[in-house]
Design a protein around this motif. Structure first.
Motif, PDB file in Angstrom:
ATOM      1  N   LYS A 257      -0.437   6.721   0.802  1.00  0.00           N
ATOM      2  CA  LYS A 257      -1.637   7.196   0.380  1.00  0.00           C
ATOM      3  C   LYS A 257      -1.513   8.525  -0.223  1.00  0.00           C
ATOM      4  O   LYS A 257      -0.243   9.048   0.146  1.00  0.00           O
ATOM      5  CB  LYS A 257      -2.557   7.061   1.386  1.00  0.00           C
ATOM      6  CG  LYS A 257      -2.498   7.981   2.622  1.00  0.00           C
ATOM      7  CD  LYS A 257      -3.827   8.040   3.403  1.00  0.00           C
ATOM      8  CE  LYS A 257      -3.621   6.560   4.229  1.00  0.00           C
ATOM      9  NZ  LYS A 257      -4.610   6.855   5.533  1.00  0.00           N
ATOM     10  N   ASN A 258      -2.089   8.966  -0.926  1.00  0.00           N
ATOM     11  CA  ASN A 258      -2.080  10.425  -1.737  1.00  0.00           C
ATOM     12  C   ASN A 258      -1.875  11.495  -0.625  1.00  0.00           C
ATOM     13  O   ASN A 258      -2.794  11.762   0.045  1.00  0.00           O
ATOM     14  CB  ASN A 258      -2.991  10.801  -2.758  1.00  0.00           C
ATOM     15  CG  ASN A 258      -2.927  11.990  -3.565  1.00  0.00           C
ATOM     16  OD1 ASN A 258      -1.898  12.652  -3.190  1.00  0.00           O
ATOM     17  ND2 ASN A 258      -3.603  11.920  -4.509  1.00  0.00           N
TER      18      ASN A 258
ATOM     19  N   ARG B  77      -1.486  14.611  -1.088  1.00  0.00           N
ATOM     20  CA  ARG B  77      -2.169  15.661  -1.562  1.00  0.00           C
ATOM     21  C   ARG B  77      -3.785  15.706  -0.908  1.00  0.00           C
ATOM     22  O   ARG B  77      -4.362  16.682  -0.923  1.00  0.00           O
ATOM     23  CB  ARG B  77      -2.303  16.114  -2.817  1.00  0.00           C
ATOM     24  CG  ARG B  77      -0.866  16.365  -3.360  1.00  0.00           C
ATOM     25  CD  ARG B  77      -0.790  16.550  -5.033  1.00  0.00           C
ATOM     26  NE  ARG B  77       0.511  17.315  -5.375  1.00  0.00           N
ATOM     27  CZ  ARG B  77       1.275  16.534  -6.056  1.00  0.00           C
ATOM     28  NH1 ARG B  77       1.135  15.151  -6.191  1.00  0.00           N
ATOM     29  NH2 ARG B  77       2.371  16.894  -6.398  1.00  0.00           N
ATOM     30  N   GLU B  78      -4.116  14.393  -0.754  1.00  0.00           N
ATOM     31  CA  GLU B  78      -5.604  14.206  -0.361  1.00  0.00           C
ATOM     32  C   GLU B  78      -5.635  13.796   1.260  1.00  0.00           C
ATOM     33  O   GLU B  78      -6.759  13.966   1.998  1.00  0.00           O
ATOM     34  CB  GLU B  78      -6.240  13.049  -0.953  1.00  0.00           C
ATOM     35  CG  GLU B  78      -6.354  13.474  -2.535  1.00  0.00           C
ATOM     36  CD  GLU B  78      -6.850  12.290  -3.446  1.00  0.00           C
ATOM     37  OE1 GLU B  78      -7.607  11.679  -2.696  1.00  0.00           O
ATOM     38  OE2 GLU B  78      -7.109  12.460  -4.535  1.00  0.00           O
ATOM     39  N   TYR B  79      -4.725  13.257   1.655  1.00  0.00           N
ATOM     40  CA  TYR B  79      -4.651  12.819   3.236  1.00  0.00           C
ATOM     41  C   TYR B  79      -3.332  13.325   4.103  1.00  0.00           C
ATOM     42  O   TYR B  79      -2.257  13.076   3.611  1.00  0.00           O
ATOM     43  CB  TYR B  79      -4.391  11.357   3.052  1.00  0.00           C
ATOM     44  CG  TYR B  79      -5.703  10.522   2.448  1.00  0.00           C
ATOM     45  CD1 TYR B  79      -7.020  10.249   3.001  1.00  0.00           C
ATOM     46  CD2 TYR B  79      -5.397  10.083   0.867  1.00  0.00           C
ATOM     47  CE1 TYR B  79      -7.736   9.620   2.134  1.00  0.00           C
ATOM     48  CE2 TYR B  79      -6.587   9.522   0.203  1.00  0.00           C
ATOM     49  CZ  TYR B  79      -7.641   9.180   1.011  1.00  0.00           C
ATOM     50  OH  TYR B  79      -8.713   8.949   0.297  1.00  0.00           O
TER      51      TYR B  79
END
Length: 265
Positions: free
Chosen positions: A182-183, A185-187
């Motif tokens: 998953k990303n 930068r977000e998770y």
């Protein structure tokens, strides 16, 4: 002569692709990163068992350091590439000269790989350069070509270069240090996938997410490049172009500590 040919055949041919986000920063060329890249390539070349081909983005970004234009206009981007390409080559030539290494420029478009005659000619030139210890530096010839003749991103170009120039491995050095589930930068719980042997069609259809103002790719274009090569039994390694530690470990020490290796099962 026969012995020299046998030694050449034993060499591992590596294509290294570096992205715009690595080579530019704050509307300037990131010369320290470019220099570090040349150091890596030179060390690999000195191993005497590698042949190196460099696919380098950054012409538009380099051009923008000399002239600021609206980059949403195709003609402006082409003009910036025309300004930036020789500037980029000047820095590469200067740094490779420090290692007493010659380099050469090759500008290609997608159509060069669709024409048997043009592909064969490019292959002949490539073999001459490599057999004479020259580092070929490849970029897309986007100055005069129209959209229909362009790959549109150097990840796809690098994958084709690896296949048509008979490389054993493609290495992509980017602002992305690997492929995550998953990303990252977000998770915070995103996990890097060290080895990937299959890419789903849904992953190839995701919206491109370039992180640089001048970049034309993102993780999707890298997945497309990897998928192209997996189907042709050529591995691709993706790692950070900001910190080359993992690239050194993988390429020089045969130690896969981090980064993602895409390969067929």
């Amino acid at each position: 002569m026969i012995e020299d040919s046998e030694v050449l055949l034993e060499k591992k041919r590596i294509v290294i692709k570096v992205g715009t986000a690595v080579l530019t920063q704050n509307n300037e060329l990131a010369l320290e990163r470019l220099s570090n890249l040349v150091d890596l390539i030179s060390k690999l070349k000195n191993e005497k068992k590698y042949e190196l081909i460099l696919v380098s983005s950054g012409a538009v970004g380099a051009g923008n350091t000399k002239l600021q234009l609206d980059k949403t206009q195709i003609a402006n981007r082409q003009a910036l590439a025309a300004i930036g390409q020789p500037l980029l080559m000047k820095h590469y030539k200067k740094r490779f000269h420090d290692y007493d290494i010659n380099c050469a420029q090759m500008l290609l478009i997608e159509n060069d790989f669709d024409s048997r005659k043009r592909t064969k000619n490019a292959q002949k030139v490539m073999e001459i350069l490599l057999s004479n210890n020259v580092i070929p530096i490849i970029n897309e010839n986007d100055v005069i070509a129209n959209d229909e003749l362009l790959f549109g991103d150097n990840d796809q170009l690098a994958a084709h270069v690896a296949y048509y120039f008979n490389a054993d491995l493609l290495v992509i050095l980017s602002d992305i240090d690997g492929y995550y589930d998953k990303n990252p930068r977000e998770y915070e719980d995103a996990k890097m996938q060290k080895i990937v042997t299959n890419i789903e069609e849904s992953q190839l259809q995701m919206v491109h997410t370039p992180n640089s103002e001048f970049a034309t790719g993102g993780i999707v274009t890298k997945l497309k490049a990897a998928n192209f090569l997996i189907n042709r039994n050529i591995p691709m390694f993706m790692s950070s172009g900001f910190d080359l530690t993992n690239a050194y470990d993988f390429l020089l020490n045969d130690n896969h500590i981090s980064g993602t290796l895409f390969k067929s099962e």
